[in-house]
Scaffold this motif. Structure first.
Motif, PDB file in Angstrom:
ATOM      1  N   LEU A   1      26.840 -27.555   5.423  1.00  6.89           N
ATOM      2  CA  LEU A   1      25.962 -28.325   3.771  1.00  6.89           C
ATOM      3  C   LEU A   1      25.505 -28.880   4.883  1.00  6.89           C
ATOM      4  O   LEU A   1      24.952 -30.099   5.223  1.00  6.89           O
ATOM      5  CB  LEU A   1      27.413 -28.828   2.765  1.00  6.89           C
ATOM      6  CG  LEU A   1      26.912 -28.458   1.555  1.00  6.89           C
ATOM      7  CD1 LEU A   1      27.388 -29.405   0.665  1.00  6.89           C
ATOM      8  CD2 LEU A   1      25.364 -29.489   1.540  1.00  6.89           C
TER       9      LEU A   1
ATOM     10  N   TYR B   1      24.516 -36.975  -4.602  1.00  9.07           N
ATOM     11  CA  TYR B   1      23.436 -36.315  -3.694  1.00  9.07           C
ATOM     12  C   TYR B   1      22.374 -37.702  -4.324  1.00  9.07           C
ATOM     13  O   TYR B   1      21.268 -37.855  -3.680  1.00  9.07           O
ATOM     14  CB  TYR B   1      23.221 -35.925  -5.344  1.00  9.07           C
ATOM     15  CG  TYR B   1      23.581 -34.291  -4.337  1.00  9.07           C
ATOM     16  CD1 TYR B   1      22.674 -33.601  -3.777  1.00  9.07           C
ATOM     17  CD2 TYR B   1      24.509 -33.607  -5.809  1.00  9.07           C
ATOM     18  CE1 TYR B   1      23.151 -31.787  -3.595  1.00  9.07           C
ATOM     19  CE2 TYR B   1      24.792 -32.066  -5.020  1.00  9.07           C
ATOM     20  CZ  TYR B   1      24.125 -32.060  -4.537  1.00  9.07           C
ATOM     21  OH  TYR B   1      24.283 -30.145  -3.592  1.00  9.07           O
TER      22      TYR B   1
ATOM     23  N   SER C   1      30.237 -33.188  -1.135  1.00  9.12           N
ATOM     24  CA  SER C   1      30.309 -34.284  -1.272  1.00  9.12           C
ATOM     25  C   SER C   1      31.722 -35.389  -1.398  1.00  9.12           C
ATOM     26  O   SER C   1      31.381 -36.186  -1.918  1.00  9.12           O
ATOM     27  CB  SER C   1      29.497 -34.522  -3.399  1.00  9.12           C
ATOM     28  OG  SER C   1      30.338 -33.760  -4.368  1.00  9.12           O
TER      29      SER C   1
ATOM     30  N   PHE D   1      26.241 -34.569   3.969  1.00  6.25           N
ATOM     31  CA  PHE D   1      26.748 -36.017   2.676  1.00  6.25           C
ATOM     32  C   PHE D   1      27.171 -36.509   3.295  1.00  6.25           C
ATOM     33  O   PHE D   1      27.579 -37.744   3.390  1.00  6.25           O
ATOM     34  CB  PHE D   1      27.818 -35.004   1.768  1.00  6.25           C
ATOM     35  CG  PHE D   1      26.578 -34.671   0.799  1.00  6.25           C
ATOM     36  CD1 PHE D   1      26.555 -35.812  -0.259  1.00  6.25           C
ATOM     37  CD2 PHE D   1      26.659 -33.694   0.157  1.00  6.25           C
ATOM     38  CE1 PHE D   1      25.805 -35.266  -1.480  1.00  6.25           C
ATOM     39  CE2 PHE D   1      25.887 -32.458  -0.755  1.00  6.25           C
ATOM     40  CZ  PHE D   1      25.373 -33.261  -1.350  1.00  6.25           C
TER      41      PHE D   1
ATOM     42  N   LEU E   1      19.782 -26.456  -0.512  1.00 11.25           N
ATOM     43  CA  LEU E   1      20.633 -26.502   0.195  1.00 11.25           C
ATOM     44  C   LEU E   1      21.226 -25.066   0.843  1.00 11.25           C
ATOM     45  O   LEU E   1      20.534 -24.179   0.132  1.00 11.25           O
ATOM     46  CB  LEU E   1      21.875 -27.417  -0.202  1.00 11.25           C
ATOM     47  CG  LEU E   1      22.920 -26.538  -1.481  1.00 11.25           C
ATOM     48  CD1 LEU E   1      23.846 -25.413  -1.227  1.00 11.25           C
ATOM     49  CD2 LEU E   1      23.585 -27.716  -1.984  1.00 11.25           C
TER      50      LEU E   1
ATOM     51  N   ALA F   1      26.850 -36.607  -8.694  1.00 16.65           N
ATOM     52  CA  ALA F   1      25.873 -36.732  -9.029  1.00 16.65           C
ATOM     53  C   ALA F   1      25.716 -38.098  -8.076  1.00 16.65           C
ATOM     54  O   ALA F   1      23.733 -38.173  -7.786  1.00 16.65           O
ATOM     55  CB  ALA F   1      25.573 -37.734 -10.165  1.00 16.65           C
TER      56      ALA F   1
ATOM     57  N   HIS G   1      18.933 -30.934  -5.831  1.00 14.67           N
ATOM     58  CA  HIS G   1      18.992 -30.533  -4.416  1.00 14.67           C
ATOM     59  C   HIS G   1      18.976 -28.843  -3.508  1.00 14.67           C
ATOM     60  O   HIS G   1      19.278 -28.578  -4.335  1.00 14.67           O
ATOM     61  CB  HIS G   1      19.391 -31.040  -3.853  1.00 14.67           C
ATOM     62  CG  HIS G   1      19.808 -32.838  -3.846  1.00 14.67           C
ATOM     63  ND1 HIS G   1      19.519 -33.606  -4.748  1.00 14.67           N
ATOM     64  CD2 HIS G   1      18.727 -34.343  -2.016  1.00 14.67           C
ATOM     65  CE1 HIS G   1      19.303 -34.663  -5.001  1.00 14.67           C
ATOM     66  NE2 HIS G   1      18.626 -35.187  -3.484  1.00 14.67           N
TER      67      HIS G   1
ATOM     68  N   GLY H   1      15.001 -33.041  -9.491  1.00 12.21           N
ATOM     69  CA  GLY H   1      15.757 -33.621  -8.828  1.00 12.21           C
ATOM     70  C   GLY H   1      16.955 -33.000  -8.293  1.00 12.21           C
ATOM     71  O   GLY H   1      17.993 -33.443  -7.622  1.00 12.21           O
TER      72      GLY H   1
ATOM     73  N   GLY I   1      27.149 -25.982 -14.079  1.00 12.70           N
ATOM     74  CA  GLY I   1      26.846 -26.221 -13.235  1.00 12.70           C
ATOM     75  C   GLY I   1      26.426 -25.726 -12.348  1.00 12.70           C
ATOM     76  O   GLY I   1      26.812 -24.482 -11.705  1.00 12.70           O
TER      77      GLY I   1
ATOM     78  N   PHE J   1      30.600 -21.167   0.674  1.00 11.00           N
ATOM     79  CA  PHE J   1      31.497 -21.546  -0.355  1.00 11.00           C
ATOM     80  C   PHE J   1      32.685 -20.485   0.184  1.00 11.00           C
ATOM     81  O   PHE J   1      32.449 -18.990   0.330  1.00 11.00           O
ATOM     82  CB  PHE J   1      30.945 -21.446  -1.529  1.00 11.00           C
ATOM     83  CG  PHE J   1      30.078 -21.950  -2.005  1.00 11.00           C
ATOM     84  CD1 PHE J   1      28.788 -22.319  -1.873  1.00 11.00           C
ATOM     85  CD2 PHE J   1      30.377 -22.438  -3.342  1.00 11.00           C
ATOM     86  CE1 PHE J   1      27.814 -22.729  -2.002  1.00 11.00           C
ATOM     87  CE2 PHE J   1      29.738 -23.340  -4.075  1.00 11.00           C
ATOM     88  CZ  PHE J   1      28.301 -23.945  -3.309  1.00 11.00           C
TER      89      PHE J   1
HETATM   90  C1  LIG Z   1      28.443 -30.919  -3.691  1.00 11.94           C
HETATM   91  C2  LIG Z   1      28.127 -29.370  -3.902  1.00 11.94           C
HETATM   92  O1  LIG Z   1      29.681 -29.346  -5.032  1.00 11.94           O
HETATM   93  C3  LIG Z   1      28.090 -28.674  -3.442  1.00 11.94           C
HETATM   94  O2  LIG Z   1      28.763 -27.442  -3.230  1.00 11.94           O
HETATM   95  C4  LIG Z   1      27.638 -28.790  -5.096  1.00 11.94           C
HETATM   96  O3  LIG Z   1      25.712 -28.861  -4.611  1.00 11.94           O
HETATM   97  C5  LIG Z   1      27.421 -29.869  -6.792  1.00 11.94           C
HETATM   98  O4  LIG Z   1      27.860 -29.058  -7.913  1.00 11.94           O
HETATM   99  P1  LIG Z   1      28.114 -29.264  -9.425  1.00 11.94           P
HETATM  100  O5  LIG Z   1      29.325 -29.907  -8.926  1.00 11.94           O
HETATM  101  O6  LIG Z   1      28.166 -28.186 -10.081  1.00 11.94           O
HETATM  102  O7  LIG Z   1      26.812 -30.441  -9.327  1.00 11.94           O
HETATM  103  P2  LIG Z   1      26.398 -29.909 -11.293  1.00 11.94           P
HETATM  104  O8  LIG Z   1      27.265 -30.195 -12.661  1.00 11.94           O
HETATM  105  O9  LIG Z   1      25.257 -28.964 -11.372  1.00 11.94           O
HETATM  106  O10 LIG Z   1      25.142 -31.340 -11.065  1.00 11.94           O
HETATM  107  C6  LIG Z   1      25.752 -33.060 -10.989  1.00 11.94           C
HETATM  108  C7  LIG Z   1      24.651 -33.144 -10.914  1.00 11.94           C
HETATM  109  O11 LIG Z   1      24.643 -33.225  -9.249  1.00 11.94           O
HETATM  110  C8  LIG Z   1      23.027 -33.213  -8.388  1.00 11.94           C
HETATM  111  N1  LIG Z   1      22.656 -31.620  -7.348  1.00 11.94           N
HETATM  112  C9  LIG Z   1      23.722 -30.676  -8.345  1.00 11.94           C
HETATM  113  C10 LIG Z   1      23.391 -29.658  -7.387  1.00 11.94           C
HETATM  114  C11 LIG Z   1      22.199 -29.800  -6.893  1.00 11.94           C
HETATM  115  N2  LIG Z   1      22.014 -28.845  -5.376  1.00 11.94           N
HETATM  116  N3  LIG Z   1      21.486 -30.358  -6.690  1.00 11.94           N
HETATM  117  C12 LIG Z   1      21.546 -32.381  -6.683  1.00 11.94           C
HETATM  118  O12 LIG Z   1      21.020 -32.503  -6.792  1.00 11.94           O
HETATM  119  C13 LIG Z   1      22.405 -33.582  -9.743  1.00 11.94           C
HETATM  120  O13 LIG Z   1      21.753 -34.953  -9.884  1.00 11.94           O
HETATM  121  C14 LIG Z   1      22.946 -33.024 -10.938  1.00 11.94           C
HETATM  122  O14 LIG Z   1      23.269 -34.028 -11.847  1.00 11.94           O
END
Ligand SMILES: C[C@](O)(CO)[C@H](O)COP(=O)(O)OP(=O)(O)OC[C@H]1O[C@@H](n2ccc(N)nc2=O)[C@H](O)[C@@H]1O
Ligand SMILES: Nc1ncnc2c1ncn2[C@@H]1O[C@H](COP(=O)(O)OP(=O)(O)OP(=O)(O)O)[C@@H](O)[C@H]1O
Length: 271
Positions: free
Chosen positions: A13, A180, A242, A211, A26, A177, A24, A22, A132, A30
């Motif tokens: 990752l 991140y 994360s 992370f 990446l 969140a 990110h 805001g 999400g 998966f």
């Molecule tokens: C860490 C991973 O699990 C890797 O697969 C994902 O990137 C997380 O995805 P997720 O939980 O579905 O995230 P979301 O529910 O879309 O976003 C939650 C928070 O994570 C941050 N967020 C999420 C995805 C991303 N590419 N950049 C971010 O900065 C944002 O602050 C957002 O407000």
């Protein structure tokens, strides 16, 4: 209608940038992981609104539950009758396993089928992205290389079917969140696509999860789990997404006794 919503792990990752909003950017792979939530959807013509009941792991019923959000997302556009959703929660949350996202994606798929909505696979992926960043993956639900905010996919051939995967989830839960907030874009990583073509035993030198550094500093137990997986013979071990869950990829069946006391251990038969 009943579905089994699986978890995912991230193999590598790299955080490569940050958007103006805001989010990110990446690069990650998966990979589906055979740990499942069970979701049942029942029509309730007599009710006035959708309801949710959760059994299994303790998770309070709240309006932000991705099962309900998925229902409302489609109910806004298509006239859906109220439904009762029974979620039997087995995938630990705050773990980086995408369990909530998988629930959301599966509810979209189930409603599309149950009520003959007629959304295509691509349209379902677009709807999932509104729930999400982790949700769209569960529409294709096969090993995929992800870019952008984690929703732009391309094929990658990685096959771990001859390996044994072990997952350890410590008691700590980590909110995505927040994780991140502690991570910075890093341009020094090797090309993930390229290094994943190396034998699995070489991944530990090149396949990173950006992370880990920040999270290990706050929660040393997570680093300890990773080291314990290597000590138990893992070819590769990494935190998923994360965190807080850590997985190990083993060449042969594993003696789990050395992992005792570190957290909940998940050891599926096949992957
Ligand atoms: C860490 C991973 O699990 C890797 O697969 C994902 O990137 C997380 O995805 P997720 O939980 O579905 O995230 P979301 O529910 O879309 O976003 C939650 C928070 O994570 C941050 N967020 C999420 C995805 C991303 N590419 N950049 C971010 O900065 C944002 O602050 C957002 O407000
Ligand atoms: N169906 C669901 N299952 C689990 N958590 C959910 C669900 N719907 C909403 N949530 C909320 O999401 C939080 C966990 O999400 P978070 O992004 O922090 O963890 P995660 O392990 O990366 O999992 P996920 O990708 O499943 O959201 C829970 O604490 C809960 O408040």
């Amino acid at each position: 209608m009943i579905s089994f919503a699986n978890a995912k792990i991230n193999i590598g990752l790299n955080i490569v940038g940050k958007r103006a909003d805001g989010y990110h950017l990446l690069e990650s792979v998966f990979y589906p992981f055979p740990l499942y939530d069970i979701i049942e959807i029942i029509s309730t013509e007599s009710a006035t609104k959708a309801t949710l009941e959760i059994t299994g792991l303790h998770l309070p019923v709240e309006d932000n539950n991705l099962c309900l959000k998925a229902y409302h997302l489609l109910a806004e556009r298509f006239s859906l009758p109220p439904v009762h959703i029974h979620l039997h929660k087995q995938i630990p949350f705050g773990a980086g396993l995408g369990g909530g996202s998988s629930d959301g994606a599966f509810v979209l798929k189930m409603l599309n089928e149950k009520f003959n909505i007629g959304l295509s696979a691509l349209q379902l992926e677009e709807e999932a992205a509104k729930l999400g960043a982790d949700c769209p993956f569960f529409m294709q639900n096969k090993p995929l290389y992800a870019e952008g905010i984690g929703t732009d996919f391309s094929p990658i051939s990685i096959d771990l079917s001859d390996k044994f995967l072990v997952l350890v989830k410590p008691e700590i839960s980590i909110a995505t969140a927040e994780a991140y907030q502690h991570v910075k874009p890093n341009s020094s990583n090797d090309d993930l696509r390229e290094v994943l073509q190396l034998p699995v035993q070489d991944w530990k030198f090149y396949v990173k999860n950006d992370f880990e550094e920040g999270i290990f500093e706050i929660y040393p137990i997570i680093r300890k789990i990773k080291l314990a997986l290597y000590a138990a013979g893992a070819l590769y071990a990494s935190m998923s997404g994360s965190g807080s869950a850590v997985y190990g990829i083993f060449p042969k069946p594993v003696d789990l006794t050395t992992l005792k006391g570190l957290g909940e251990v998940y050891y599926p038969k096949e992957i």
